[in-house]
Design a protein around this motif. Structure first.
Motif, mmCIF file in Angstrom:
data_model
loop_
_atom_site.group_PDB
_atom_site.id
_atom_site.type_symbol
_atom_site.label_atom_id
_atom_site.label_comp_id
_atom_site.label_asym_id
_atom_site.label_seq_id
_atom_site.Cartn_x
_atom_site.Cartn_y
_atom_site.Cartn_z
ATOM 1 N N LEU A 53 3.738 9.337 10.165
ATOM 2 C CA LEU A 53 4.872 8.754 9.447
ATOM 3 C C LEU A 53 6.067 8.463 10.339
ATOM 4 O O LEU A 53 7.003 7.780 9.913
ATOM 5 N N GLN A 54 6.044 8.966 11.557
ATOM 6 C CA GLN A 54 7.135 8.662 12.474
ATOM 7 C C GLN A 54 7.078 7.186 12.859
ATOM 8 O O GLN A 54 6.091 6.716 13.401
ATOM 9 N N GLN A 55 8.131 6.440 12.542
ATOM 10 C CA GLN A 55 8.253 5.017 12.859
ATOM 11 C C GLN A 55 7.280 4.131 12.088
ATOM 12 O O GLN A 55 7.097 2.969 12.446
ATOM 13 N N THR A 56 6.656 4.649 11.025
ATOM 14 C CA THR A 56 5.655 3.856 10.300
ATOM 15 C C THR A 56 5.847 4.019 8.798
ATOM 16 O O THR A 56 6.109 5.122 8.314
ATOM 17 N N GLN A 57 5.698 2.920 8.063
ATOM 18 C CA GLN A 57 5.861 2.940 6.620
ATOM 19 C C GLN A 57 4.721 3.707 5.937
ATOM 20 O O GLN A 57 3.578 3.692 6.399
ATOM 21 N N VAL A 58 5.050 4.340 4.814
ATOM 22 C CA VAL A 58 4.079 5.155 4.075
ATOM 23 C C VAL A 58 2.841 4.346 3.700
ATOM 24 O O VAL A 58 1.704 4.807 3.869
ATOM 25 N N ALA A 59 3.039 3.139 3.184
ATOM 26 C CA ALA A 59 1.897 2.329 2.737
ATOM 27 C C ALA A 59 0.936 2.050 3.883
ATOM 28 O O ALA A 59 -0.289 1.972 3.685
ATOM 29 N N THR A 60 1.467 1.900 5.095
ATOM 30 C CA THR A 60 0.629 1.662 6.266
ATOM 31 C C THR A 60 -0.131 2.925 6.653
ATOM 32 O O THR A 60 -1.301 2.871 7.059
ATOM 33 N N VAL A 61 0.513 4.074 6.512
ATOM 34 C CA VAL A 61 -0.059 5.337 6.990
ATOM 35 C C VAL A 61 -1.255 5.796 6.158
ATOM 36 O O VAL A 61 -2.221 6.335 6.708
ATOM 37 N N ILE A 62 -1.221 5.599 4.839
ATOM 38 C CA ILE A 62 -2.233 6.199 3.968
ATOM 39 C C ILE A 62 -3.671 5.919 4.417
ATOM 40 O O ILE A 62 -4.467 6.861 4.575
ATOM 41 N N PRO A 63 -4.077 4.657 4.660
ATOM 42 C CA PRO A 63 -5.475 4.449 5.092
ATOM 43 C C PRO A 63 -5.764 5.054 6.465
ATOM 44 O O PRO A 63 -6.888 5.523 6.713
ATOM 45 N N TYR A 64 -4.780 5.052 7.365
ATOM 46 C CA TYR A 64 -4.976 5.696 8.670
ATOM 47 C C TYR A 64 -5.203 7.198 8.498
ATOM 48 O O TYR A 64 -6.078 7.790 9.142
ATOM 49 N N TYR A 65 -4.389 7.805 7.656
ATOM 50 C CA TYR A 65 -4.489 9.248 7.403
ATOM 51 C C TYR A 65 -5.872 9.602 6.855
ATOM 52 O O TYR A 65 -6.519 10.554 7.326
ATOM 53 N N GLU A 66 -6.333 8.838 5.882
ATOM 54 C CA GLU A 66 -7.626 9.136 5.273
ATOM 55 C C GLU A 66 -8.771 8.938 6.257
ATOM 56 O O GLU A 66 -9.706 9.748 6.306
ATOM 57 N N ARG A 67 -8.690 7.882 7.078
ATOM 58 C CA ARG A 67 -9.756 7.647 8.061
ATOM 59 C C ARG A 67 -9.730 8.721 9.150
ATOM 60 O O ARG A 67 -10.788 9.181 9.616
ATOM 61 N N PHE A 68 -8.526 9.111 9.573
ATOM 62 C CA PHE A 68 -8.407 10.116 10.627
ATOM 63 C C PHE A 68 -9.070 11.425 10.202
ATOM 64 O O PHE A 68 -9.805 12.049 10.983
#
Length: 383
Positions: A53-68
């Motif tokens: 979430l640092q320097q990144t919007q929440v909507a962008t982070v969600i799919p990255y978080y789930e894939r990670f």
């Protein structure tokens, strides 16, 4: 504890502090965002979300978080991950030192804490890449420790709340905002308190187009009551990123494969693959040209340098491409593409190079500038 009077701050009495906590948390209970990392107390999951979430919007982070989490479900998986797969998981988020630091921290946890995430603020703060904000967020959300999580959003809220006349962008002033939050934080619900301030600062109290009339804490806010919202927070403008001219070489062989090079240096975008890149000197007279959509035709000397460095003899194309631009935090790349084809595709052994089919390009970790280059090239040359 600091002397608030010294900084021109009129700290509230205990009754007002208690009222503030209740008001903020009641709003959070009604309005909090439904986010996947808020459905867990797992410190590993919370850590991943906070770094992303640092320097990144929440909507962008969600799919990255789930894939990670799908790719690296445990701390051990992260600690032992292959670098290219790690970078592929982070591809597009930017600030790639963060995921490298996460892997180092995961290795620390495996070695120093027997694979168990540390449970005290001091131990969490010892991990690579974890600063005071992230340590406070993990400690309060995962372990209910009474530790503030003070980031830019929270400092903005505090600056308006108390009309703090100190630059929030100056690191030495962080202690002021940290001290305020240490007084205000709710000892019974520290994690929720921190997340409430995060939500408030990210939306209603945002840096651009705030909506103070909708703020649940507007009647606590000195800036709102004194009609000085436009003054706070105080923040000096950032320096403009330095423009850097880059030459990108899109080289194909007789099979239609593309030449990619892995960045084996320790510099920017280390570990990623891209078309071969050549940085050229920017002179003052060229700056006005680079800030437009026009571009400078690659010189013979640049082609010659490529031929010498890569020991390839391309037949150079006369095709031209729009200038590709990408801004990092401190520099701005202005990338000019030149294309060529080789018959002898023997590769030099002093670089990490590969011939890659178009359909296989996405199997390699590619940073955003490289994706922009591919988009520009394939738009002009659809295959």
């Amino acid at each position: 504890m600091i002397d608030f009077k010294q900084y021109g701050i009129d700290m509230w009495d205990t009754d007002k502090i208690d009222s503030f906590r209740k008001t903020l948390l009641a709003w959070y209970d009604r309005e909090k965002r439904d986010l996947p990392w808020r459905h867990t107390k797992n410190p590993y999951h919370i850590w991943i979300s906070e770094i992303m979430l640092q320097q990144t919007q929440v909507a962008t982070v969600i799919p990255y978080y789930e894939r990670f989490l799908e790719w690296f479900p445990t701390i051990a998986d992260l600690a032992n991950a292959d670098e290219e797969r790690l970078l592929k998981a982070w591809e597009g988020l930017g600030y790639y030192s963060r995921v490298r630091n996460m892997q180092i921290a995961a290795q620390q946890i495996m070695t120093d804490f027997d694979g168990h995430f540390p449970e005290t603020y001091a131990e969490i703060a010892q991990l690579k890449g974890i600063g005071p904000y992230t340590a406070g967020a993990i400690a309060s959300i995962a372990f209910d420790l009474v530790e503030p999580a003070v980031d830019g959003n929270v400092m903005r809220v505090m600056a308006r709340l108390f009309e703090v006349n100190y630059d929030i962008g100056d690191p030495k002033n962080r202690k002021i905002f940290q001290a305020i939050c240490e007084v205000l934080i709710d000892p019974k619900r520290p994690g929720d308190f921190n997340q409430a301030l995060m939500d408030l600062g990210a939306d209603i109290e945002s840096a651009k187009n705030p909506r103070p009339e909708e703020s649940p804490i507007r009647f606590f806010s000195a800036a709102y009551l004194h009609n000085t919202m436009d003054k706070y927070p105080i923040k000096e403008p950032k320096k403009k990123p330095k423009p850097i001219q880059i030459q990108a070489f899109v080289i194909t062989n007789s099979k239609g494969e593309f030449l990619l090079e892995k960045n084996d240096s320790e510099r920017l975008l280390a570990g990623f693959w891209s078309f071969p890149l050549l940085e050229t000197q920017i002179v003052a007279q060229q700056l006005s040209l680079f800030e437009t959509d026009s571009k400078e035709t690659p010189t013979i000397s640049q082609k010659t340098v490529f031929e010498k460095d890569y020991r390839l003899q391309p037949v150079w194309s006369d095709q031209t491409f729009p200038l590709v631009k990408h801004t990092f935090s401190h520099r701005r790349w202005l990338v000019d593409i030149i294309a060529g084809t080789v018959l002898d595709d023997t590769l030099a052994n002093d670089k990490t190079l590969a011939w890659v089919k178009k359909e296989d390009l996405d199997n390699y970790p590619l940073a955003t500038p490289q994706k922009k280059l591919m988009a520009s090239y394939f738009k002009a040359n659809p295959l």
